[in-house]
Design a protein around this motif. Sequence first.
Motif, mmCIF file in Angstrom:
data_model
loop_
_atom_site.group_PDB
_atom_site.id
_atom_site.type_symbol
_atom_site.label_atom_id
_atom_site.label_comp_id
_atom_site.label_asym_id
_atom_site.label_seq_id
_atom_site.Cartn_x
_atom_site.Cartn_y
_atom_site.Cartn_z
ATOM 1 N N ASN A 154 0.913 -1.165 -0.093
ATOM 2 C CA ASN A 154 -0.132 0.046 -0.104
ATOM 3 C C ASN A 154 0.955 1.123 -0.031
ATOM 4 N N LEU A 163 -2.427 5.801 2.903
ATOM 5 C CA LEU A 163 -3.572 4.462 3.015
ATOM 6 C C LEU A 163 -3.367 4.486 4.484
ATOM 7 N N ASN A 164 -2.380 4.567 5.220
ATOM 8 C CA ASN A 164 -2.270 4.544 6.785
ATOM 9 C C ASN A 164 -3.388 5.518 7.389
ATOM 10 N N TYR A 205 -6.856 1.591 8.794
ATOM 11 C CA TYR A 205 -6.041 0.748 8.176
ATOM 12 C C TYR A 205 -6.025 -0.667 8.727
ATOM 13 N N GLN A 220 2.888 -0.905 4.280
ATOM 14 C CA GLN A 220 2.781 0.279 3.795
ATOM 15 C C GLN A 220 3.576 1.608 3.929
ATOM 16 N N SER A 221 3.932 2.132 2.861
ATOM 17 C CA SER A 221 4.945 3.243 3.122
ATOM 18 C C SER A 221 4.195 4.526 2.554
ATOM 19 N N ASN A 222 4.643 5.573 2.767
ATOM 20 C CA ASN A 222 4.454 6.827 2.216
ATOM 21 C C ASN A 222 5.757 7.237 1.073
ATOM 22 N N LEU A 247 8.658 1.677 -1.358
ATOM 23 C CA LEU A 247 7.713 0.557 -2.032
ATOM 24 C C LEU A 247 8.676 -0.083 -3.048
ATOM 25 N N ASN A 299 -1.608 -1.509 -4.341
ATOM 26 C CA ASN A 299 -2.198 -0.343 -4.313
ATOM 27 C C ASN A 299 -1.269 0.678 -3.997
#
Length: 145
Positions: free
Chosen positions: A7, A11-12, A27, A50-52, A57, A74
């Motif tokens: 993700n 998404l977090n 989440y 998940q990562s921003n 990613l 995603n």
Amino acid sequence: MKALVINGPNLNMLGIREPNIYGSDNYEALVEICQTAAEEAGFTGVEVFQSNHEGALVDRVQEAYGTIDGIVINPAAYTHTSVAILDALKAVAIPAVEVHISAVEEREDFRQISYAGMACFATITGEGLQGYAHALQLLAEKLGL
């Protein structure tokens, strides 16, 4: 067989960010859906990441090589901008399904291009968090589970 769910940014913040678009579930609910769906689909394990950060990613896709059998991704905002994620998915050649919570095809013009999707065998949009369960089922079918 192991699955990896990746993700991207924001998404977090599910349940907080634009609930009229992304719903009110958080989440943690998404992680639970993925764990349950992966087990029901026949996967022996699933990791939800998940990562921003785009590089994180890309790193996680590359680290999947040789240890993960299928990917659900995603990329979120990076969907429309990241050739790096596309190239990482192509490099590892792990079967992948792209998923989006909202119906991106009905949203702003800039959301109509998906680079990551070019390396995926299927794309799921507009099914909310249950789209992840659908994506994991398609992935399991592709892998012969």
